[in-house]
Design a protein around this motif. Structure first.
Motif, mmCIF file in Angstrom:
data_model
loop_
_atom_site.group_PDB
_atom_site.id
_atom_site.type_symbol
_atom_site.label_atom_id
_atom_site.label_comp_id
_atom_site.label_asym_id
_atom_site.label_seq_id
_atom_site.Cartn_x
_atom_site.Cartn_y
_atom_site.Cartn_z
ATOM 1 N N HIS A 118 0.752 -1.243 0.095
ATOM 2 C CA HIS A 118 -0.003 0.093 -0.076
ATOM 3 C C HIS A 118 0.858 1.342 -0.106
ATOM 4 C CE1 HIS A 118 -3.210 3.004 0.567
ATOM 5 N NE2 HIS A 118 -2.761 3.094 2.115
ATOM 6 N N LYS A 119 1.537 1.442 1.110
ATOM 7 C CA LYS A 119 2.364 2.798 1.261
ATOM 8 C C LYS A 119 3.632 2.536 1.961
ATOM 9 C CE LYS A 119 2.313 7.262 0.739
ATOM 10 N NZ LYS A 119 2.284 8.094 -0.291
ATOM 11 N N PHE A 120 4.798 3.020 1.402
ATOM 12 C CA PHE A 120 6.241 2.797 2.082
ATOM 13 C C PHE A 120 6.376 1.326 2.013
ATOM 14 C CE2 PHE A 120 4.460 6.598 4.274
ATOM 15 C CZ PHE A 120 5.205 7.535 3.484
ATOM 16 N N GLY A 121 6.121 0.525 1.020
ATOM 17 C CA GLY A 121 6.314 -0.864 0.809
ATOM 18 C C GLY A 121 5.686 -1.803 1.801
ATOM 19 N N ILE A 122 4.587 -1.430 2.551
ATOM 20 C CA ILE A 122 3.968 -1.921 3.679
ATOM 21 C C ILE A 122 2.511 -2.534 3.129
ATOM 22 C CG2 ILE A 122 3.207 -2.016 6.081
ATOM 23 C CD1 ILE A 122 4.857 0.301 6.555
ATOM 24 N N GLY A 123 2.222 -3.668 3.384
ATOM 25 C CA GLY A 123 0.900 -4.204 3.048
ATOM 26 C C GLY A 123 0.593 -5.487 3.831
ATOM 27 N N THR A 124 -0.639 -6.018 3.527
ATOM 28 C CA THR A 124 -1.202 -7.308 4.281
ATOM 29 C C THR A 124 -1.657 -8.234 3.262
ATOM 30 O OG1 THR A 124 -3.345 -6.207 4.630
ATOM 31 C CG2 THR A 124 -1.651 -5.893 6.139
ATOM 32 N N PHE A 125 -1.785 -9.439 3.874
ATOM 33 C CA PHE A 125 -2.718 -10.591 3.206
ATOM 34 C C PHE A 125 -3.134 -11.529 4.067
ATOM 35 C CE2 PHE A 125 1.664 -11.892 3.220
ATOM 36 C CZ PHE A 125 1.527 -13.341 3.839
ATOM 37 N N SER A 126 -4.171 -12.232 3.955
ATOM 38 C CA SER A 126 -4.961 -13.083 4.876
ATOM 39 C C SER A 126 -4.373 -14.600 4.396
ATOM 40 C CB SER A 126 -6.403 -13.050 5.050
ATOM 41 O OG SER A 126 -6.389 -11.597 5.367
ATOM 42 N N VAL A 127 -4.426 -15.456 5.559
ATOM 43 C CA VAL A 127 -4.118 -16.696 5.493
ATOM 44 C C VAL A 127 -4.792 -17.552 6.820
ATOM 45 C CG1 VAL A 127 -1.707 -16.702 6.589
ATOM 46 C CG2 VAL A 127 -2.253 -18.438 5.106
ATOM 47 N N THR A 128 -5.172 -18.991 6.184
ATOM 48 C CA THR A 128 -5.501 -19.703 7.376
ATOM 49 C C THR A 128 -4.610 -20.994 7.115
ATOM 50 O OG1 THR A 128 -7.709 -18.932 7.104
ATOM 51 C CG2 THR A 128 -7.127 -21.531 8.248
ATOM 52 N N PRO A 129 -3.501 -21.112 8.148
ATOM 53 C CA PRO A 129 -2.215 -22.004 7.809
ATOM 54 C C PRO A 129 -2.480 -23.360 8.303
ATOM 55 C CG PRO A 129 -2.034 -20.668 9.681
ATOM 56 C CD PRO A 129 -3.268 -20.094 9.042
ATOM 57 N N SER A 130 -2.038 -24.015 7.712
ATOM 58 C CA SER A 130 -1.980 -25.429 7.842
ATOM 59 C C SER A 130 -0.526 -26.081 7.987
ATOM 60 C CB SER A 130 -2.586 -26.324 6.846
ATOM 61 O OG SER A 130 -2.261 -27.814 6.998
ATOM 62 N N GLU A 131 -0.269 -26.647 9.276
ATOM 63 C CA GLU A 131 1.175 -26.826 9.625
ATOM 64 C C GLU A 131 1.495 -28.042 8.613
ATOM 65 O OE1 GLU A 131 3.451 -28.138 13.722
ATOM 66 O OE2 GLU A 131 1.250 -29.147 13.167
ATOM 67 N N LYS A 132 1.034 -28.564 7.852
ATOM 68 C CA LYS A 132 1.339 -29.723 6.860
ATOM 69 C C LYS A 132 1.799 -28.977 5.435
ATOM 70 C CE LYS A 132 -1.467 -33.299 9.186
ATOM 71 N NZ LYS A 132 -2.172 -34.383 8.698
ATOM 72 N N VAL A 133 1.317 -27.754 4.959
ATOM 73 C CA VAL A 133 1.552 -27.220 3.861
ATOM 74 C C VAL A 133 2.802 -26.285 3.886
ATOM 75 C CG1 VAL A 133 0.466 -25.773 2.155
ATOM 76 C CG2 VAL A 133 -0.753 -27.415 3.457
ATOM 77 N N PRO A 134 3.819 -26.591 2.911
ATOM 78 C CA PRO A 134 4.841 -25.556 2.965
ATOM 79 C C PRO A 134 4.549 -24.560 2.081
ATOM 80 C CG PRO A 134 5.148 -27.499 1.235
ATOM 81 C CD PRO A 134 3.952 -27.789 2.179
ATOM 82 N N TYR A 135 4.542 -23.141 2.783
ATOM 83 C CA TYR A 135 4.194 -22.062 2.185
ATOM 84 C C TYR A 135 5.286 -21.255 1.587
ATOM 85 C CZ TYR A 135 -0.368 -22.809 4.373
ATOM 86 O OH TYR A 135 -1.744 -23.460 4.647
ATOM 87 N N ARG A 136 5.118 -20.412 0.570
ATOM 88 C CA ARG A 136 6.129 -19.500 0.312
ATOM 89 C C ARG A 136 5.704 -18.371 -0.298
ATOM 90 N NH1 ARG A 136 7.939 -20.012 -5.251
ATOM 91 N NH2 ARG A 136 6.857 -21.465 -6.207
ATOM 92 N N ILE A 137 6.105 -16.932 -0.010
ATOM 93 C CA ILE A 137 5.606 -15.813 -0.579
ATOM 94 C C ILE A 137 6.650 -15.178 -1.625
ATOM 95 C CG2 ILE A 137 4.706 -13.847 0.299
ATOM 96 C CD1 ILE A 137 4.805 -14.769 3.056
ATOM 97 N N VAL A 138 6.219 -14.734 -2.596
ATOM 98 C CA VAL A 138 6.953 -14.165 -3.715
ATOM 99 C C VAL A 138 6.594 -12.761 -3.732
ATOM 100 C CG1 VAL A 138 7.604 -14.289 -6.193
ATOM 101 C CG2 VAL A 138 7.170 -16.391 -4.843
ATOM 102 N N PHE A 139 7.853 -11.824 -3.729
ATOM 103 C CA PHE A 139 7.348 -10.546 -3.880
ATOM 104 C C PHE A 139 8.134 -9.880 -5.394
ATOM 105 C CE2 PHE A 139 7.258 -10.969 0.645
ATOM 106 C CZ PHE A 139 6.151 -10.562 0.968
#
Length: 801
Positions: A215-236
């Motif tokens: 949004h502003k100054f390189g800061i933003g948000t997203f939502s997630v309902t995590p599962s311990e068994k799923v390997p997540y990664r975030i790409v910027f």
């Protein structure tokens, strides 16, 4: 968290009604009493330094004003009387240091930037002696850019692949399996500036689970309902198509999450979720700068909700903490409430533009003066150019936001704008990505009750002036030596003497009143003992914050602007040097520390004798020279009893105690201007003297007297003498036509512009030969803690032919 902490916490909670919101909290209730006790025992001081600019060339002078307030209520303080100001380089080495006197109106000073400094970004920091008891992260800090025009800039080579700092912050603190959470992110470059990015949350099979943008100054948000068994990664991905990949923060199998939302009707809704079986109670505790605002206990199965009236919260940053049934903090969240009534400052130049060497009249007014609140303002007027990328500082945003948050805040002034959806969203994102830094639950709940012994702080507030600390130890073993009377003096006028007795750890302390400028101090014991080692401590802090300075970003394309400013600076130094270096000496008590002496002798009114013994025996009635075991001793009569003290008196030369009377007798009396004699017992600190004999030379410089080589003699800087800001005037018809060049780019600096009872203040100054756009920057504070900042612009054009 220890068990007793949880017991204390729930005791505090149930001493008040189960629900506390929308009303003032009773002053006698448990939490209020506990927090007030903590606040009083661990006073938090805040400093803000308004510098005249944020960009300098070597050879220029940096002018500054120090605002000094209570950390909770932002009201001016009258506790510490000294602030320490340092300029640190990228290696965190102090390149400049000074000590500035403080009073309830703050303090002000200046630092000349020598040509020995290299071009680069520097960290200006300020703190008091009391603040050294806490983390250096509490010190005031700001980044300044200094360019040495006589050396190559030495700019770093640009990297083809930028190094981005990517940080992820789950709301409330942790991600918990199966519980929906908001995750805030911040992407910044090497200089700390936010980077605009797009992003994707991907699963292990590269399925896109969420899309988002900053949004502003390189800061933003997203939502997630995590599962311990799923390997997540975030790409910027940035605007140039470069990508950065990060894993999702640790996912815990069990725990709590919290979610804060602003609902209609000026309410906050805080939802707490858990996947723990058998959970019974959770508690919400909120404070605004250590002042309790909310304390509420609720039952919970899987979810519970707290509704908070925003009117309950104080202005600025509030800190929400969720505790489980055992009193353990499990979630934390910050919320910012924009100050409802900041100090409104209006600036009005009498013209929109001016010719060179003409008078500027600038009126400043504050809106709160109608309620009897006079304001203390600091004002800088300087030429605006593209060299400086930041303003010189905003008191309002620092007190209400920056000083209570961890890490670097980019453009904090932005968040203090009048509210709109964009600013509100950016502010909430900021609260998610920066933690609270001025408070720990353990410190509050473990603070001793009134009447119980408190842990001793190593640094005490300097209430009455500069404190000089030191130690006495055995020079062979290093063992501290207790119970030794030590003297500190500085030859000169007025005559001052300071006495301290070492404690069980060998520590000595001298409280220096009216101690200004660079001085030569002498520290010694009586009698002189070659086994004693006296050490004077460095008064500046040896700890540093985690702040990282960005790389210098001045472009070589700005060479012409740098050259223009450098030439202007050199012109000023060449033609105006003698006039601009003037100091204002403080009004101090000019009498000696012993006050009016019982006897005082000006030796020039007497016939001069060649030997000191003859002078003392013939003229000085109150001094009795005696020889004992082949060595001279000086005694005085014990007035009014007409007897002689049994022990020798304290003898001083220009304030320096002397213990070898043979040297005194051999010293030439022609170098002595005056002799004062105290003919009764005299107390000073822990010492009692049977009379005082004070010899004073003509210049107060010891006149070559041979001091004992075993004493400690060193240079020591006292409080800074205030340098006067020079303001040339062109108020006669002839002065504007003078051929003497005027290259000032800083037209005006006033650290103490006071408004009158009607809230009005006026600044008057003259423009220089430097044309361009000038900015007026003002910060201000009232006695009740109302802070404000303002700026305006005007033009300076060439004078008509």
């Amino acid at each position: 968290m220890p068990v007793f902490i949880s017991r204390v916490f729930f005791t505090l909670l149930f001493l008040v009604p189960v629900l506390l919101r929308g009303q003032s909290m009773p002053s006698g209730s448990g939490p209020v009493q506990s927090f007030e006790q903590y606040r009083q025992q661990t006073l938090q001081e805040k400093l803000f330094v308004h510098t005249d600019q944020a960009f300098y060339l070597t050879g220029e002078t940096m002018w500054f004003k120090v605002y000094y307030v209570d950390g909770s209520r932002h009201q001016p303080l009258d506790v510490s009387t000294v602030t320490y100001v340092e300029l640190l380089d990228k290696e965190k080495k102090a390149v400049l240091q000074t000590k500035v006197a403080l009073n309830p109106d703050g303090g002000n000073g200046s630092l000349f930037l020598p040509s020995s400094l290299n071009s680069g970004n520097y960290l200006l920091r300020a703190y008091t002696s009391w603040m050294k008891n806490f983390s250096a992260n509490f010190f005031f800090e700001k980044t300044l850019t200094i360019v040495n025009p006589f050396k190559p800039l030495g700019l770093p080579l640009l990297r083809e692949v930028p190094e981005y700092d990517v940080q992820l912050f789950p709301e409330g603190g942790n991600l918990v399996q199966g519980l929906a959470s908001k995750v805030a992110f911040k992407v910044a470059d090497a200089s700390g500036r936010g980077v605009t990015v797009r992003g994707w949350l991907l699963s292990g099979q590269n399925d896109t689970l969420a899309r988002f943008t900053s949004h502003k100054f390189g800061i933003g948000t997203f939502s997630v309902t995590p599962s311990e068994k799923v390997p997540y990664r975030i790409v910027f991905r940035d605007g140039q198509g470069r990508t950065v990949t990060r894993p999702l923060p640790t996912i815990y199998p069990q725990g709590y999450t919290m979610r804060l939302e602003e609902s209609t009707g000026d309410k906050l809704t805080i939802t707490v979720n858990t996947n723990l079986e058998g959970s019974s109670l959770v508690s919400l505790f909120a404070h605004t700068r250590n002042e309790i605002k909310v304390a509420e206990v609720r039952p919970i199965q899987r979810e519970t909700t707290f509704s908070i009236d925003k009117k309950t919260l104080g202005d600025g940053i509030s800190h929400f903490t969720v505790f489980d049934a055992q009193g353990k903090p499990v979630c934390e969240r910050l919320f910012f409430k924009r100050p409802a009534q900041p100090l409104a400052i209006a600036l009005k130049p009498d013209q929109p533009s001016y010719a060179s060497r003409t008078k500027v009249t600038l009126d400043a007014s504050v809106a709160t003066a109608a309620q009897g609140r006079q304001a203390n303002l600091s004002m800088a007027v300087y030429r605006l150019d593209s060299l400086a990328e930041t303003a010189s500082g905003n008191l309002l945003s620092y007190l209400w936001m920056t000083s209570d948050l961890q890490g670097h805040i980019e453009s904090p002034d932005y968040y203090l704008q009048p509210g709109n959806e964009g600013v509100a969203l950016a502010t909430d994102n900021l609260m998610l990505t920066h933690g609270w830094r001025r408070f720990r639950w353990e410190d509050v709940l473990n603070s001793p009750a009134p009447g119980k012994k408190q842990s001793k702080r190593p640094f005490t507030p300097e209430h009455n002036g500069l404190l000089i600390h030191g130690t006495i130890s055995d020079s062979l073993t290093g063992r501290p030596i207790p119970n030794i009377v030590t003297y500190l003096s500085s030859a000169g006028k007025p005559v001052r003497l300071y006495v301290s007795r070492s404690d069980s750890s060998g520590r000595i302390r001298f409280e220096m009143q009216d101690f200004y400028g660079a001085r030569n101090i002498v520290v010694q014991t009586n009698p002189q003992d070659s086994l004693y080692k006296i050490t004077i401590a460095n008064p500046f802090s040896s700890t540093f914050s985690t702040t990282r300075l960005p790389a210098l970003s001045v472009s070589e394309s700005k060479t012409s602007q740098l050259l223009n400013r450098s030439v202007a600076m050199q012109v000023q130094a060449t033609y105006w040097g003698d006039r601009v270096i003037q100091y204002q000496y403080p009004a101090v008590d000019s009498s000696a520390f012993y006050g009016k002496p019982g006897e005082s002798y000006l030796l020039d009114v007497y016939t001069r004798f060649p030997r000191m013994e003859e002078v003392l025996r013939e003229y000085i009635l109150g001094v009795m020279p005696r020889k004992k075991q082949g060595h001279f001793r000086l005694y005085v009569p014990n007035e009014p009893y007409r007897t002689i003290f049994e022990d020798p008196s304290l003898v001083m030369l220009d304030g320096v105690p002397l213990f070898n009377m043979d040297k005194v007798i051999e010293f030439s009396p022609l170098k002595i201007k005056q002799i004062d004699v105290i003919t009764n017992q005299f107390f000073i600190g822990p010492a009692l003297f049977p009379g005082v004999i004070s010899f004073m030379t003509y210049k107060g410089d010891l006149a070559g007297f041979p001091l004992d080589p075993r004493l400690l003699k060193l240079d020591y800087d006292g409080l800074q003498l205030q340098r006067e800001f020079y303001l040339p005037r062109y108020d006669t018809p002839r002065q504007p036509t003078s051929r003497l060049p005027d290259g000032r780019t800083l037209l005006y600096w006033n650290p103490n512009l006071k408004t009158d009872a009607q809230g009005k203040g006026r600044a008057e100054f003259y423009t220089s030969d430097q044309i361009g756009t000038y900015v007026v920057e003002v910060n201000g504070l009232t006695a009740d803690g109302k802070a404000g900042s303002q700026h305006t612009l005007f033009e300076v054009k060439n004078s008509p032919k």
